[in-house]
Design a protein around this motif. Sequence first.
Motif, mmCIF file in Angstrom:
data_model
loop_
_atom_site.group_PDB
_atom_site.id
_atom_site.type_symbol
_atom_site.label_atom_id
_atom_site.label_comp_id
_atom_site.label_asym_id
_atom_site.label_seq_id
_atom_site.Cartn_x
_atom_site.Cartn_y
_atom_site.Cartn_z
ATOM 1 N N ILE A 77 37.645 42.686 29.123
ATOM 2 C CA ILE A 77 38.427 43.888 29.453
ATOM 3 C C ILE A 77 37.502 45.063 29.783
ATOM 4 N N LEU A 78 36.538 45.352 28.919
ATOM 5 C CA LEU A 78 35.635 46.483 29.164
ATOM 6 C C LEU A 78 34.656 46.177 30.286
ATOM 7 N N ARG A 79 34.196 44.926 30.397
ATOM 8 C CA ARG A 79 33.326 44.558 31.516
ATOM 9 C C ARG A 79 34.026 44.832 32.849
ATOM 10 N N ALA A 80 35.269 44.388 32.947
ATOM 11 C CA ALA A 80 36.007 44.585 34.193
ATOM 12 C C ALA A 80 36.235 46.066 34.463
ATOM 13 N N ALA A 81 36.598 46.816 33.408
ATOM 14 C CA ALA A 81 36.881 48.244 33.578
ATOM 15 C C ALA A 81 35.637 48.992 34.056
ATOM 16 N N ARG A 82 34.481 48.692 33.445
ATOM 17 C CA ARG A 82 33.245 49.372 33.857
ATOM 18 C C ARG A 82 32.886 49.026 35.301
ATOM 19 N N ALA A 83 33.059 47.762 35.665
ATOM 20 C CA ALA A 83 32.738 47.364 37.042
ATOM 21 C C ALA A 83 33.685 48.036 38.035
ATOM 22 N N ARG A 84 34.961 48.158 37.681
ATOM 23 C CA ARG A 84 35.891 48.871 38.571
ATOM 24 C C ARG A 84 35.435 50.319 38.756
ATOM 25 N N ASP A 85 35.040 50.952 37.659
ATOM 26 C CA ASP A 85 34.581 52.340 37.757
ATOM 27 C C ASP A 85 33.314 52.447 38.595
ATOM 28 N N ARG A 86 32.368 51.528 38.409
ATOM 29 C CA ARG A 86 31.098 51.606 39.138
ATOM 30 C C ARG A 86 31.282 51.409 40.631
ATOM 31 N N HIS A 87 32.268 50.566 41.004
ATOM 32 C CA HIS A 87 32.373 50.169 42.404
ATOM 33 C C HIS A 87 33.670 50.639 43.076
ATOM 34 N N GLY A 88 34.428 51.488 42.393
ATOM 35 C CA GLY A 88 35.625 52.056 43.009
ATOM 36 C C GLY A 88 36.717 51.047 43.285
ATOM 37 N N VAL A 89 36.853 50.056 42.414
ATOM 38 C CA VAL A 89 37.883 49.027 42.573
ATOM 39 C C VAL A 89 39.117 49.446 41.774
ATOM 40 N N PRO A 90 40.316 49.338 42.343
ATOM 41 C CA PRO A 90 41.519 49.750 41.604
ATOM 42 C C PRO A 90 41.787 48.850 40.410
ATOM 43 N N GLY A 91 42.546 49.378 39.458
ATOM 44 C CA GLY A 91 42.891 48.632 38.255
ATOM 45 C C GLY A 91 42.568 49.448 37.016
ATOM 46 N N GLN A 92 42.659 48.831 35.858
ATOM 47 C CA GLN A 92 42.440 49.512 34.588
ATOM 48 C C GLN A 92 41.016 50.049 34.507
ATOM 49 N N SER A 93 40.884 51.362 34.293
ATOM 50 C CA SER A 93 39.573 52.011 34.205
ATOM 51 C C SER A 93 39.059 51.948 32.769
ATOM 52 N N LEU A 94 37.806 52.366 32.570
ATOM 53 C CA LEU A 94 37.238 52.376 31.223
ATOM 54 C C LEU A 94 37.998 53.339 30.319
ATOM 55 N N ASP A 95 38.350 54.509 30.821
ATOM 56 C CA ASP A 95 39.112 55.465 30.002
ATOM 57 C C ASP A 95 40.457 54.883 29.570
ATOM 58 N N GLN A 96 41.060 54.090 30.431
ATOM 59 C CA GLN A 96 42.333 53.464 30.087
ATOM 60 C C GLN A 96 42.142 52.270 29.150
ATOM 61 N N ALA A 97 41.045 51.550 29.319
ATOM 62 C CA ALA A 97 40.844 50.312 28.569
ATOM 63 C C ALA A 97 40.334 50.547 27.154
ATOM 64 N N LEU A 98 39.470 51.558 26.970
ATOM 65 C CA LEU A 98 38.780 51.709 25.689
ATOM 66 C C LEU A 98 39.728 51.857 24.499
ATOM 67 N N PRO A 99 40.822 52.634 24.604
ATOM 68 C CA PRO A 99 41.714 52.736 23.448
ATOM 69 C C PRO A 99 42.433 51.432 23.097
ATOM 70 N N PHE A 100 42.396 50.454 23.975
ATOM 71 C CA PHE A 100 42.958 49.143 23.663
ATOM 72 C C PHE A 100 41.897 48.187 23.104
ATOM 73 N N ARG A 101 40.623 48.615 23.061
ATOM 74 C CA ARG A 101 39.554 47.746 22.572
ATOM 75 C C ARG A 101 38.834 48.338 21.353
ATOM 76 N N ASP A 102 38.503 49.607 21.399
ATOM 77 C CA ASP A 102 37.780 50.237 20.295
ATOM 78 C C ASP A 102 38.800 50.635 19.234
ATOM 79 N N LYS A 103 38.747 49.966 18.084
ATOM 80 C CA LYS A 103 39.781 50.162 17.076
ATOM 81 C C LYS A 103 39.752 51.555 16.450
ATOM 82 N N LEU A 104 38.602 52.220 16.489
ATOM 83 C CA LEU A 104 38.558 53.600 16.009
ATOM 84 C C LEU A 104 39.292 54.512 16.975
#
Length: 394
Positions: A77-104
Amino acid sequence: MNRVPASLTPLSEWLAEVADDVALVTSPQAADGYRDAFPTLIEVDDYPNSDGVDEALDRLCRSNDVTRIVHVTEEDILRAARARDRHGVPGQSLDQALPFRDKLVMKQRVAAAGLRTPGFRAPRDLDDARSFAAEHGWPVVIKPRLGFASSGVKVVRTADRLTEEIARRELSDVLLEEYIPGPVYHIDGEAEAGAARYICPSRYINNCLSFHDSVPLGSVQLDADDPMTARLNTFTRDALAALPACERSPFHLEVMLREDDGQLYFCEIASRLGGAHVPQALTYRTGVNPAQATIRFQAGLPLPGTESIQLADELYGWVLVPPRSGTLLAIDNPDLPDWVREFHIRAETPQEFTGASASIDAILSFVAQGETSEILERRLTEFTHVAQRFTKWM
């Protein structure tokens, strides 16, 4: 990005109309099932942990017109989100993904929205961890902030044990939680733009830490008229509203019912399918394979029949039987009652085991059907006892 075997995610079939444009990054263990299905197949050793996955994504995005990055399992999930952000690919971004992965981050968002959560803390050091335990009492739960499948989750009952656990973990990935006694529910479904498209609540039989004691983990879907169903549906909508609104995605939410006061407490949520046989149970209940649906949606492809998903009246559940310590000599193929929809032998024999390391580890598993939750749970319990007699250990 997919390390799931082709027997479970037949991508050549699900992505047939765009197969010539697909590059698959996968593990060596899964690669044979996808060989010759796509023009590009990249195998990465130690797939869950390797930087090679990120490197492969970057090479593909730099040298091709990549329009979609599709992920399947939680470590991607985070790998894909970071790659989308780095390369301008649409889909779930890191800001959107992190609250679903980082339990804090997740619990901070949910608590700020007013939902009950256990007490929690990312400790600065051992003294801070001891302070948390003194404040909330024993036992406490220690878990990785970015973990999944309950791997690395422990219930710690003494100060000495807490000291040992803190010493052997990377402190930046440690989360402590107040222990909430009582049953645990999981709620699965699909969300879009912060709202649920459908919700299917279930209750665990035993719990996700049962594997530590080689005890089977199971799940039973709840009756539609069960009062807990309505409570969990409302809780789910509130939790989704507290987190980033994303494109259409499956979700897997876990909620605890505190036994002394009957209050619901948020445990955690993920923007992916539940593990074990949650996808199979959802497929039977909805008539739609949720793995196929999310893969096609992420790829920008339609899937007929998903415009409006309804839950069938019949209920479904599953059980995973974990390994114990010893040598597994054989597993028999039994005669199955007609309400057992699937029976899976998940271990080669003979094989030596030291127990299970995660909640989804199993030597055999099955999916069953029932007209009510009570009937279904009785069937699951009875067949679990029978199924364990199919195994021969030394």
